[in-house]
Design a protein around this motif. Sequence first.
Motif, PDB file in Angstrom:
ATOM      1  N   GLY A 155       0.841  -1.204   0.000  1.00 17.37           N
ATOM      2  CA  GLY A 155       0.000   0.000   0.000  1.00 17.37           C
ATOM      3  C   GLY A 155       0.864   1.238   0.000  1.00 17.37           C
ATOM      4  N   GLY A 156       0.222   2.366  -0.313  1.00 14.14           N
ATOM      5  CA  GLY A 156       0.982   3.612  -0.386  1.00 14.14           C
ATOM      6  C   GLY A 156       0.325   4.760   0.355  1.00 14.14           C
ATOM      7  N   GLY A 157      -0.694   4.461   1.146  1.00 16.08           N
ATOM      8  CA  GLY A 157      -1.385   5.510   1.902  1.00 16.08           C
ATOM      9  C   GLY A 157      -0.792   5.681   3.296  1.00 16.08           C
ATOM     10  N   ASN A 158      -1.434   6.521   4.086  1.00 15.51           N
ATOM     11  CA  ASN A 158      -0.944   6.769   5.450  1.00 15.51           C
ATOM     12  C   ASN A 158      -0.896   5.489   6.280  1.00 15.51           C
ATOM     13  N   THR A 159      -1.880   4.614   6.067  1.00 18.82           N
ATOM     14  CA  THR A 159      -1.891   3.375   6.852  1.00 18.82           C
ATOM     15  C   THR A 159      -0.685   2.512   6.505  1.00 18.82           C
ATOM     16  N   ALA A 160      -0.430   2.322   5.213  1.00 21.94           N
ATOM     17  CA  ALA A 160       0.679   1.440   4.805  1.00 21.94           C
ATOM     18  C   ALA A 160       2.030   2.002   5.257  1.00 21.94           C
ATOM     19  N   HIS A 178       4.648  -0.635  -3.115  1.00 20.44           N
ATOM     20  CA  HIS A 178       3.574   0.261  -3.564  1.00 20.44           C
ATOM     21  C   HIS A 178       3.466   0.210  -5.081  1.00 20.44           C
ATOM     22  N   ARG A 179       2.237   0.258  -5.561  1.00 22.55           N
ATOM     23  CA  ARG A 179       2.007   0.031  -6.996  1.00 22.55           C
ATOM     24  C   ARG A 179       2.353   1.223  -7.885  1.00 22.55           C
ATOM     25  N   ARG A 180       2.528   2.397  -7.306  1.00 20.18           N
ATOM     26  CA  ARG A 180       2.827   3.585  -8.137  1.00 20.18           C
ATOM     27  C   ARG A 180       4.228   4.122  -7.830  1.00 20.18           C
ATOM     28  N   ASP A 181       4.595   5.233  -8.508  1.00 23.14           N
ATOM     29  CA  ASP A 181       5.936   5.795  -8.288  1.00 23.14           C
ATOM     30  C   ASP A 181       5.922   6.916  -7.254  1.00 23.14           C
ATOM     31  N   PHE A 183       3.980   8.050  -3.308  1.00 24.68           N
ATOM     32  CA  PHE A 183       3.083   7.658  -2.228  1.00 24.68           C
ATOM     33  C   PHE A 183       1.868   8.573  -2.170  1.00 24.68           C
ATOM     34  N   ARG A 184       0.786   8.021  -1.704  1.00 30.75           N
ATOM     35  CA  ARG A 184      -0.399   8.809  -1.394  1.00 30.75           C
ATOM     36  C   ARG A 184      -0.260   9.390   0.030  1.00 30.75           C
ATOM     37  N   ALA A 185       0.574   8.743   0.818  1.00 32.98           N
ATOM     38  CA  ALA A 185       0.735   9.124   2.236  1.00 32.98           C
ATOM     39  C   ALA A 185       1.305  10.536   2.380  1.00 32.98           C
ATOM     40  N   VAL A 188       4.901  13.759   6.147  1.00 35.01           N
ATOM     41  CA  VAL A 188       5.378  13.499   7.503  1.00 35.01           C
ATOM     42  C   VAL A 188       5.680  12.008   7.690  1.00 35.01           C
ATOM     43  N   TYR A 189       4.917  11.168   6.984  1.00 31.80           N
ATOM     44  CA  TYR A 189       5.160   9.722   7.052  1.00 31.80           C
ATOM     45  C   TYR A 189       6.308   9.319   6.124  1.00 31.80           C
ATOM     46  N   THR A 190       6.256   9.777   4.882  1.00 34.97           N
ATOM     47  CA  THR A 190       7.256   9.308   3.912  1.00 34.97           C
ATOM     48  C   THR A 190       8.649   9.840   4.259  1.00 34.97           C
ATOM     49  N   ALA A 246      -2.427  -3.182   3.451  1.00 33.51           N
ATOM     50  CA  ALA A 246      -2.976  -1.896   3.912  1.00 33.51           C
ATOM     51  C   ALA A 246      -3.386  -1.074   2.699  1.00 33.51           C
ATOM     52  N   VAL A 247      -4.369  -1.612   1.975  1.00 32.99           N
ATOM     53  CA  VAL A 247      -4.791  -0.962   0.732  1.00 32.99           C
ATOM     54  C   VAL A 247      -6.159  -0.291   0.907  1.00 32.99           C
ATOM     55  N   GLY A 248      -6.418   0.162   2.126  1.00 34.20           N
ATOM     56  CA  GLY A 248      -7.655   0.887   2.398  1.00 34.20           C
ATOM     57  C   GLY A 248      -8.713  -0.004   3.020  1.00 34.20           C
TER      58      GLY A 248
HETATM   59  P1  NAP Z   1      -5.848   5.009   1.360  1.00 32.64           P
HETATM   60  O1  NAP Z   1      -5.416   6.384   1.692  1.00 32.64           O
HETATM   61  O2  NAP Z   1      -7.082   4.810   0.542  1.00 32.64           O
HETATM   62  O3  NAP Z   1      -4.608   4.302   0.625  1.00 32.64           O
HETATM   63  C1  NAP Z   1      -4.752   3.026   0.116  1.00 32.64           C
HETATM   64  C2  NAP Z   1      -3.459   2.700  -0.589  1.00 32.64           C
HETATM   65  O4  NAP Z   1      -3.559   1.372  -1.070  1.00 32.64           O
HETATM   66  C3  NAP Z   1      -3.163   3.605  -1.793  1.00 32.64           C
HETATM   67  O5  NAP Z   1      -1.807   3.933  -1.817  1.00 32.64           O
HETATM   68  C4  NAP Z   1      -3.537   2.736  -2.974  1.00 32.64           C
HETATM   69  O6  NAP Z   1      -2.745   2.948  -4.099  1.00 32.64           O
HETATM   70  C5  NAP Z   1      -3.256   1.360  -2.456  1.00 32.64           C
HETATM   71  N1  NAP Z   1      -4.104   0.363  -3.088  1.00 32.64           N
HETATM   72  C6  NAP Z   1      -5.452   0.342  -3.176  1.00 32.64           C
HETATM   73  N2  NAP Z   1      -5.847  -0.760  -3.810  1.00 32.64           N
HETATM   74  C7  NAP Z   1      -4.728  -1.462  -4.118  1.00 32.64           C
HETATM   75  C8  NAP Z   1      -4.506  -2.686  -4.771  1.00 32.64           C
HETATM   76  N3  NAP Z   1      -5.496  -3.430  -5.240  1.00 32.64           N
HETATM   77  N4  NAP Z   1      -3.227  -3.094  -4.927  1.00 32.64           N
HETATM   78  C9  NAP Z   1      -2.187  -2.359  -4.453  1.00 32.64           C
HETATM   79  N5  NAP Z   1      -2.358  -1.176  -3.813  1.00 32.64           N
HETATM   80  C10 NAP Z   1      -3.616  -0.748  -3.654  1.00 32.64           C
HETATM   81  O7  NAP Z   1      -6.083   4.103   2.662  1.00 32.64           O
HETATM   82  P2  NAP Z   1      -5.409   4.229   4.108  1.00 32.64           P
HETATM   83  O8  NAP Z   1      -3.960   4.392   3.989  1.00 32.64           O
HETATM   84  O9  NAP Z   1      -5.951   3.062   4.888  1.00 32.64           O
HETATM   85  O10 NAP Z   1      -6.026   5.552   4.714  1.00 32.64           O
HETATM   86  C11 NAP Z   1      -7.452   5.684   4.811  1.00 32.64           C
HETATM   87  C12 NAP Z   1      -7.774   7.082   5.361  1.00 32.64           C
HETATM   88  O11 NAP Z   1      -7.346   7.156   6.712  1.00 32.64           O
HETATM   89  C13 NAP Z   1      -7.041   8.179   4.596  1.00 32.64           C
HETATM   90  O12 NAP Z   1      -7.850   9.309   4.549  1.00 32.64           O
HETATM   91  C14 NAP Z   1      -5.832   8.435   5.443  1.00 32.64           C
HETATM   92  O13 NAP Z   1      -5.295   9.743   5.297  1.00 32.64           O
HETATM   93  C15 NAP Z   1      -6.424   8.228   6.823  1.00 32.64           C
HETATM   94  N6  NAP Z   1      -5.349   7.883   7.757  1.00 32.64           N
HETATM   95  C16 NAP Z   1      -4.821   8.887   8.473  1.00 32.64           C
HETATM   96  C17 NAP Z   1      -3.812   8.640   9.361  1.00 32.64           C
HETATM   97  C18 NAP Z   1      -3.243   9.758  10.136  1.00 32.64           C
HETATM   98  O14 NAP Z   1      -3.481  10.885   9.780  1.00 32.64           O
HETATM   99  N7  NAP Z   1      -2.527   9.503  11.205  1.00 32.64           N
HETATM  100  C19 NAP Z   1      -3.301   7.343   9.503  1.00 32.64           C
HETATM  101  C20 NAP Z   1      -3.856   6.338   8.735  1.00 32.64           C
HETATM  102  C21 NAP Z   1      -4.889   6.614   7.857  1.00 32.64           C
HETATM  103  P3  NAP Z   1      -2.815   4.320  -4.957  1.00 32.64           P
HETATM  104  O15 NAP Z   1      -2.089   5.344  -4.147  1.00 32.64           O
HETATM  105  O16 NAP Z   1      -2.135   3.962  -6.228  1.00 32.64           O
HETATM  106  O17 NAP Z   1      -4.269   4.611  -5.115  1.00 32.64           O
END
Ligand code: NAP
Length: 319
Positions: A155-160, A178-181, A183-185, A188-190, A246-248
């Motif tokens: 995954g590439g989001g904040n959770t991953a 992570h699947r892209r080049d 991060f979505r995160a 502060v995390y990266t 951690a893909v959401g």
């Molecule tokens: P997210 O932001 O939706 O990120 C999901 C990640 O998984 C993305 O990088 C996505 O790639 C990747 N992904 C999705 N489907 C995939 C697949 N089939 N194969 C490979 N990669 C896949 O989810 P999250 O990280 O769980 O965060 C959810 C929400 O909670 C967000 O709003 C986040 O900001 C928030 N959060 C906040 C904090 C904090 O502030 N402390 C901590 C954790 C989470 P792409 O980037 O290519 O789409």
Amino acid sequence: MGGRSKQFDVAIVGAGPAGMAAALYASRAGLTCAVFESMGPGGQMAQTERLDNYPGFAEGIDAFELAFAMSSQAERFGAQRISDEVESLQLNGVKKSLTCVSGDEYQARCVVLAMGAEPRELGIPGEAELRGRGVSYCATCDGGFFRGKTAVVVGGGNTAVGDALYLARICQKVYLVHRRDEFRADAVYTDALAGLDNVEVLMNAVVEAVHAADGDSPMPHVGSVVVRQKGSAAARTILTDALFIAVGTKPKSTLAAQGGVSLDEGGYVVAGEDGVTNIPGVFVAGDLRKKPLRQVVTAVADGANAATSAFEYLATHCS
Ligand code: NAP
């Protein structure tokens, strides 16, 4: 076909930690209350074997044990658990109604939505079979089981990225795929990743399969993953003890949407910490609510807040 009909002050949909905490607080406040669940208490929590991060249990606690303790605690104060799946909600007006798959109908003056969320799956070979045996959707829940070992995070989001940072303190080696080049995160995390020499980041890469370790049968456990660089035919096998996905998450908000409750773009119910939604008398608690940290400890806090909001609503609107 109509079954028995019952009325409650508060109907709680979902018996995860949020729903059960709401039931505890509502029943202790003297409200009649029912908790609807179709799979036994615990929600997502029950998918974890042990909880190491719930305050008060120095040695950790069995997740089922905690779920049943929460349930019996609420029942001790009069909350009723109804093992039936709610299939539709009518939320407008002073009297709300719930229809279950059994055909039974219930009325309530308030509804607490606590259906939760579920981790999104990758859908790769081996994932379902090795779930709970090295495949995990929650690093803060399960990371402690891999102390000194190797873990792969997808995954590439904040959770991953947050998971990779968390695991880097526990594991000997962490791969972040992570699947892209980019991060979505958040930066502060990266930025924090850069200073870690036990984290290897694989960008533009996908995990195609997870395999059990050789000779593990009949209790197979993760032994390796297959990772392919995008645009390349060659695949690489990485030996690992764990795969953290951690893909959401995907909220279980279908019923809420049908009932007219406002959702954010991700499908989570929009509400502050008081759990108050756009519909009078309808509250939300736990992972279904739009919020930054989804943990058992934040879910129970939500449940207490939502029940307190329901109590205040009933005292001011329905007395
Ligand atoms: P997210 O932001 O939706 O990120 C999901 C990640 O998984 C993305 O990088 C996505 O790639 C990747 N992904 C999705 N489907 C995939 C697949 N089939 N194969 C490979 N990669 C896949 O989810 P999250 O990280 O769980 O965060 C959810 C929400 O909670 C967000 O709003 C986040 O900001 C928030 N959060 C906040 C904090 C904090 O502030 N402390 C901590 C954790 C989470 P792409 O980037 O290519 O789409």
